[in-house]
Design an enzyme around this catalytic site. Structure first.
Site, mmCIF file in Angstrom:
data_model
loop_
_atom_site.group_PDB
_atom_site.id
_atom_site.type_symbol
_atom_site.label_atom_id
_atom_site.label_comp_id
_atom_site.label_asym_id
_atom_site.label_seq_id
_atom_site.Cartn_x
_atom_site.Cartn_y
_atom_site.Cartn_z
ATOM 1 N N ARG A 178 45.889 61.410 0.346
ATOM 2 C CA ARG A 178 44.867 61.748 1.340
ATOM 3 C C ARG A 178 44.601 60.543 2.248
ATOM 4 N NH1 ARG A 178 39.600 64.309 -0.896
ATOM 5 N NH2 ARG A 178 39.374 64.957 1.286
ATOM 6 N N CYS A 236 34.583 57.957 0.003
ATOM 7 C CA CYS A 236 35.566 58.904 -0.548
ATOM 8 C C CYS A 236 35.598 60.101 0.390
ATOM 9 C CB CYS A 236 35.205 59.282 -1.983
ATOM 10 S SG CYS A 236 33.558 60.007 -2.170
#
Length: 299
Positions: A178, A236
Protein backbone atom coordinates in the site's frame (compact mmCIF):
# COMPACT_ATOMS: atom_id res chain seq x y z
CA UNK A 1 2.56 -4.09 36.70
CA UNK A 2 3.29 -3.95 32.96
CA UNK A 3 6.38 -3.28 30.91
CA UNK A 4 5.77 0.18 29.42
CA UNK A 5 2.39 -0.10 27.70
CA UNK A 6 2.24 -3.89 28.10
CA UNK A 7 1.10 -6.43 30.67
CA UNK A 8 1.57 -10.17 30.25
CA UNK A 9 -1.20 -12.72 30.62
CA UNK A 10 0.50 -14.13 33.73
CA UNK A 11 0.81 -10.72 35.38
CA UNK A 12 -2.77 -9.82 34.55
CA UNK A 13 -4.05 -13.13 35.92
CA UNK A 14 -2.12 -12.54 39.16
CA UNK A 15 -3.51 -9.04 39.43
CA UNK A 16 -7.07 -10.29 38.98
CA UNK A 17 -6.54 -13.10 41.49
CA UNK A 18 -5.38 -10.55 44.05
CA UNK A 19 -8.59 -8.61 43.51
CA UNK A 20 -6.87 -5.44 42.31
CA UNK A 21 -9.37 -3.10 40.68
CA UNK A 22 -8.93 -3.62 36.92
CA UNK A 23 -11.23 -2.72 34.06
CA UNK A 24 -10.87 -5.16 31.15
CA UNK A 25 -11.89 -3.90 27.73
CA UNK A 26 -12.33 -6.14 24.68
CA UNK A 27 -11.78 -4.29 21.39
CA UNK A 28 -12.49 -7.15 18.99
CA UNK A 29 -12.65 -5.51 15.56
CA UNK A 30 -11.02 -5.80 12.15
CA UNK A 31 -11.77 -4.20 8.81
CA UNK A 32 -13.81 -6.64 6.75
CA UNK A 33 -15.05 -8.52 9.84
CA UNK A 34 -18.21 -6.89 11.23
CA UNK A 35 -18.72 -9.66 13.79
CA UNK A 36 -16.50 -8.40 16.62
CA UNK A 37 -19.37 -8.33 19.10
CA UNK A 38 -20.36 -11.88 18.20
CA UNK A 39 -16.77 -13.02 18.76
CA UNK A 40 -16.83 -11.28 22.14
CA UNK A 41 -20.09 -12.98 23.12
CA UNK A 42 -18.63 -16.37 22.23
CA UNK A 43 -15.65 -15.96 24.55
CA UNK A 44 -13.79 -13.18 26.34
CA UNK A 45 -11.70 -12.56 29.44
CA UNK A 46 -13.82 -12.90 32.59
CA UNK A 47 -15.42 -9.56 33.36
CA UNK A 48 -14.31 -7.90 30.12
CA UNK A 49 -16.57 -5.23 28.63
CA UNK A 50 -16.98 -4.98 24.87
CA UNK A 51 -15.84 -1.78 23.15
CA UNK A 52 -17.23 -1.00 19.70
CA UNK A 53 -14.34 0.58 17.80
CA UNK A 54 -16.24 2.30 14.95
CA UNK A 55 -19.09 3.36 17.22
CA UNK A 56 -17.22 4.41 20.39
CA UNK A 57 -13.61 5.03 19.37
CA UNK A 58 -14.37 7.05 16.25
CA UNK A 59 -16.69 9.74 15.00
CA UNK A 60 -18.58 9.14 11.74
CA UNK A 61 -16.33 9.01 8.70
CA UNK A 62 -16.01 12.09 6.51
CA UNK A 63 -13.56 12.77 3.69
CA UNK A 64 -12.08 15.84 5.37
CA UNK A 65 -11.23 13.87 8.56
CA UNK A 66 -10.73 10.31 7.36
CA UNK A 67 -12.41 6.97 7.92
CA UNK A 68 -12.05 6.89 11.71
CA UNK A 69 -11.88 10.45 13.05
CA UNK A 70 -11.28 10.81 16.76
CA UNK A 71 -14.56 11.35 18.62
CA UNK A 72 -15.29 14.50 20.60
CA UNK A 73 -13.75 14.40 24.08
CA UNK A 74 -17.18 14.62 25.72
CA UNK A 75 -18.46 11.64 23.72
CA UNK A 76 -15.39 9.61 24.63
CA UNK A 77 -15.88 10.34 28.32
CA UNK A 78 -19.50 9.16 28.10
CA UNK A 79 -18.32 5.93 26.48
CA UNK A 80 -15.56 5.39 29.05
CA UNK A 81 -18.00 5.82 31.92
CA UNK A 82 -20.28 3.35 30.19
CA UNK A 83 -17.45 0.80 30.29
CA UNK A 84 -17.32 1.24 34.06
CA UNK A 85 -14.08 3.22 34.34
CA UNK A 86 -13.66 5.26 37.53
CA UNK A 87 -11.01 7.84 38.32
CA UNK A 88 -7.85 6.05 39.41
CA UNK A 89 -8.71 2.73 37.76
CA UNK A 90 -6.23 0.51 35.98
CA UNK A 91 -7.43 -0.42 32.48
CA UNK A 92 -6.25 -3.33 30.33
CA UNK A 93 -7.32 -3.45 26.69
CA UNK A 94 -6.96 -6.39 24.31
CA UNK A 95 -8.22 -7.90 21.08
CA UNK A 96 -7.55 -11.08 19.14
CA UNK A 97 -5.33 -9.59 16.42
CA UNK A 98 -2.05 -8.67 18.09
CA UNK A 99 -3.56 -5.52 19.64
CA UNK A 100 -3.86 -3.84 16.24
CA UNK A 101 -7.31 -2.59 17.26
CA UNK A 102 -6.86 -2.39 21.04
CA UNK A 103 -3.93 0.00 20.64
CA UNK A 104 -6.41 2.62 19.44
CA UNK A 105 -8.14 2.51 22.83
CA UNK A 106 -4.80 2.46 24.67
CA UNK A 107 -3.71 5.59 22.81
CA UNK A 108 -7.02 7.40 23.31
CA UNK A 109 -7.08 6.74 27.06
CA UNK A 110 -3.48 7.84 27.36
CA UNK A 111 -4.29 10.99 25.39
CA UNK A 112 -7.25 11.56 27.72
CA UNK A 113 -4.92 11.53 30.73
CA UNK A 114 -5.41 8.03 32.10
CA UNK A 115 -2.06 6.94 33.50
CA UNK A 116 -2.62 3.26 34.23
CA UNK A 117 -3.69 1.80 30.89
CA UNK A 118 -2.07 -1.27 29.32
CA UNK A 119 -2.31 -3.66 26.41
CA UNK A 120 -2.52 -7.39 27.13
CA UNK A 121 0.55 -8.58 25.23
CA UNK A 122 -0.54 -11.22 22.73
CA UNK A 123 -4.21 -10.46 23.40
CA UNK A 124 -6.83 -13.15 23.79
CA UNK A 125 -4.60 -15.75 22.12
CA UNK A 126 -1.91 -15.32 24.79
CA UNK A 127 -4.53 -15.57 27.55
CA UNK A 128 -5.86 -18.80 26.11
CA UNK A 129 -2.37 -20.17 25.47
CA UNK A 130 -1.63 -19.71 29.16
CA UNK A 131 -4.59 -21.96 29.98
CA UNK A 132 -6.55 -19.12 31.57
CA UNK A 133 -10.35 -19.11 31.60
CA UNK A 134 -12.72 -17.27 29.31
CA UNK A 135 -16.42 -16.64 29.68
CA UNK A 136 -19.26 -16.04 27.24
CA UNK A 137 -22.11 -13.56 27.18
CA UNK A 138 -22.31 -9.86 27.94
CA UNK A 139 -20.80 -7.98 30.86
CA UNK A 140 -22.86 -4.93 31.89
CA UNK A 141 -20.76 -2.80 34.25
CA UNK A 142 -21.95 -0.15 36.67
CA UNK A 143 -21.60 3.39 35.38
CA UNK A 144 -18.16 4.84 36.02
CA UNK A 145 -17.19 8.34 37.08
CA UNK A 146 -13.91 8.86 35.22
CA UNK A 147 -13.09 12.40 34.14
CA UNK A 148 -11.11 12.50 30.92
CA UNK A 149 -9.28 15.31 29.21
CA UNK A 150 -7.39 15.50 25.94
CA UNK A 151 -4.05 16.52 24.51
CA UNK A 152 -1.73 14.32 26.55
CA UNK A 153 -0.27 12.53 23.52
CA UNK A 154 1.39 14.35 20.61
CA UNK A 155 -0.61 14.63 17.39
CA UNK A 156 -0.25 16.30 14.02
CA UNK A 157 -2.62 17.41 11.32
CA UNK A 158 -2.32 17.19 7.54
CA UNK A 159 -0.35 20.42 7.33
CA UNK A 160 2.26 19.17 9.77
CA UNK A 161 2.33 15.74 8.13
CA UNK A 162 3.18 17.31 4.80
CA UNK A 163 6.33 18.99 6.13
CA UNK A 164 7.27 16.56 8.90
CA UNK A 165 9.90 14.71 6.86
CA UNK A 166 11.78 17.96 6.30
CA UNK A 167 13.03 17.94 9.88
CA UNK A 168 11.95 14.58 11.30
CA UNK A 169 10.83 11.06 10.47
CA UNK A 170 7.33 10.25 9.23
CA UNK A 171 6.58 6.52 9.41
CA UNK A 172 3.87 4.85 7.30
CA UNK A 173 2.53 1.89 9.30
CA UNK A 174 0.58 0.28 6.45
CA UNK A 175 1.65 -2.77 4.49
CA UNK A 176 4.48 -2.20 2.04
CA UNK A 177 2.36 -2.77 -1.04
CA UNK A 178 0.00 0.00 0.00
CA UNK A 179 2.88 2.34 0.78
CA UNK A 180 4.34 1.70 -2.67
CA UNK A 181 0.95 2.26 -4.32
CA UNK A 182 0.67 -1.23 -5.76
CA UNK A 183 -2.77 -1.78 -4.22
CA UNK A 184 -5.27 0.37 -2.38
CA UNK A 185 -8.32 -1.47 -1.04
CA UNK A 186 -10.21 1.38 0.62
CA UNK A 187 -8.83 4.87 0.05
CA UNK A 188 -9.30 7.02 -3.09
CA UNK A 189 -5.63 7.24 -4.11
CA UNK A 190 -2.76 4.78 -3.77
CA UNK A 191 0.72 5.57 -2.50
CA UNK A 192 2.07 7.46 0.50
CA UNK A 193 2.64 10.91 1.92
CA UNK A 194 5.79 12.27 0.26
CA UNK A 195 8.80 11.88 2.52
CA UNK A 196 7.33 9.08 4.61
CA UNK A 197 9.25 5.88 5.30
CA UNK A 198 7.64 2.46 5.07
CA UNK A 199 7.42 0.84 8.52
CA UNK A 200 4.64 -1.79 8.51
CA UNK A 201 2.92 -2.34 11.86
CA UNK A 202 3.08 -6.11 11.34
CA UNK A 203 6.85 -5.94 11.86
CA UNK A 204 6.25 -4.95 15.49
CA UNK A 205 4.99 -8.44 16.31
CA UNK A 206 6.32 -11.96 16.56
CA UNK A 207 4.55 -15.01 15.14
CA UNK A 208 2.31 -15.31 18.22
CA UNK A 209 1.02 -11.75 17.99
CA UNK A 210 3.17 -10.45 20.85
CA UNK A 211 5.25 -7.32 20.60
CA UNK A 212 8.89 -7.96 19.86
CA UNK A 213 11.29 -7.46 22.80
CA UNK A 214 12.24 -3.85 23.49
CA UNK A 215 15.78 -4.38 22.21
CA UNK A 216 14.50 -5.79 18.91
CA UNK A 217 12.03 -2.95 18.46
CA UNK A 218 14.75 -0.45 19.27
CA UNK A 219 16.96 -2.02 16.61
CA UNK A 220 14.11 -1.95 14.13
CA UNK A 221 13.37 1.73 14.60
CA UNK A 222 16.96 2.91 14.88
CA UNK A 223 17.54 1.10 11.58
CA UNK A 224 14.91 3.40 10.10
CA UNK A 225 16.71 6.44 11.47
CA UNK A 226 14.79 6.96 14.72
CA UNK A 227 17.04 8.46 17.36
CA UNK A 228 17.00 10.93 20.22
CA UNK A 229 16.44 14.50 19.14
CA UNK A 230 14.68 13.60 15.88
CA UNK A 231 10.89 14.10 15.99
CA UNK A 232 8.95 11.00 14.93
CA UNK A 233 5.35 10.74 13.72
CA UNK A 234 3.25 7.83 12.49
CA UNK A 235 0.25 7.41 10.24
CA UNK A 236 -1.58 4.45 8.71
CA UNK A 237 -4.82 4.17 6.76
CA UNK A 238 -7.24 5.74 9.23
CA UNK A 239 -5.27 6.30 12.44
CA UNK A 240 -6.07 2.94 14.08
CA UNK A 241 -3.01 0.74 13.63
CA UNK A 242 -0.70 3.76 13.72
CA UNK A 243 -1.47 3.80 17.45
CA UNK A 244 0.05 0.31 17.59
CA UNK A 245 3.26 1.71 16.14
CA UNK A 246 3.22 4.53 18.69
CA UNK A 247 3.05 1.84 21.39
CA UNK A 248 5.89 -0.13 19.76
CA UNK A 249 8.01 3.00 19.62
CA UNK A 250 7.31 3.64 23.30
CA UNK A 251 8.45 0.10 24.13
CA UNK A 252 11.61 0.82 22.12
CA UNK A 253 12.21 3.99 24.13
CA UNK A 254 10.91 6.65 21.73
CA UNK A 255 7.98 9.06 21.91
CA UNK A 256 6.07 9.51 18.67
CA UNK A 257 3.24 11.69 17.43
CA UNK A 258 0.13 10.30 15.74
CA UNK A 259 -1.55 11.66 12.62
CA UNK A 260 -5.16 10.70 13.42
CA UNK A 261 -6.59 11.46 9.97
CA UNK A 262 -3.83 9.40 8.34
CA UNK A 263 -3.86 8.45 4.66
CA UNK A 264 -7.65 8.25 4.43
CA UNK A 265 -7.80 11.98 5.21
CA UNK A 266 -4.73 12.86 3.13
CA UNK A 267 -5.74 10.96 0.00
CA UNK A 268 -9.22 12.50 0.00
CA UNK A 269 -7.76 15.96 -0.53
CA UNK A 270 -6.85 16.28 -4.25
CA UNK A 271 -4.62 19.26 -3.49
CA UNK A 272 -2.23 17.11 -1.45
CA UNK A 273 0.48 15.17 -3.31
CA UNK A 274 0.85 11.39 -3.17
CA UNK A 275 4.10 9.56 -3.90
CA UNK A 276 4.34 6.03 -5.27
CA UNK A 277 7.14 3.51 -5.32
CA UNK A 278 9.60 2.41 -2.65
CA UNK A 279 11.39 5.75 -2.20
CA UNK A 280 10.10 8.28 0.35
CA UNK A 281 9.68 11.00 -2.26
CA UNK A 282 8.41 8.57 -4.86
CA UNK A 283 9.96 6.67 -7.74
CA UNK A 284 6.92 5.27 -9.46
CA UNK A 285 4.35 6.50 -12.00
CA UNK A 286 1.40 8.60 -10.86
CA UNK A 287 -1.16 6.46 -9.08
CA UNK A 288 -4.41 5.67 -10.76
CA UNK A 289 -5.40 2.69 -8.65
CA UNK A 290 -8.94 2.82 -7.39
CA UNK A 291 -10.23 1.32 -4.14
CA UNK A 292 -11.15 -2.34 -4.01
CA UNK A 293 -8.03 -3.89 -5.55
CA UNK A 294 -7.15 -6.07 -2.57
CA UNK A 295 -4.01 -6.09 -0.47
CA UNK A 296 -3.23 -6.14 3.22
CA UNK A 297 -5.06 -3.45 5.13
CA UNK A 298 -3.51 -1.42 7.92
CA UNK A 299 -6.38 0.67 9.12
Amino acid sequence: MGTGPLISAADLAERLEQGSRTVLLDVRWALGDPHGHAHYLAGHLPGAVYVDLPGELAAPAEPSRGRHPLPAAADFQVAARGWGINDGDTVVAYDDSGNLAAARLWWMLRDAGLGEVYLLDGGLAAWRAAGLPVESGTVAPSEGNVTLGTGNMPVLDAGAAGTWADTGLLLDARAGERYRGEVEPVDPRAGHIPGALSAPTSDNLDGDGRFLPAADLNARFTGLGVRAGVPVAVYCGSGVTAAHEVAALEIAGFRAALYPGSFSEWSNNPELPVATGAAPRGDGPPSGIAPGHGGTVAL
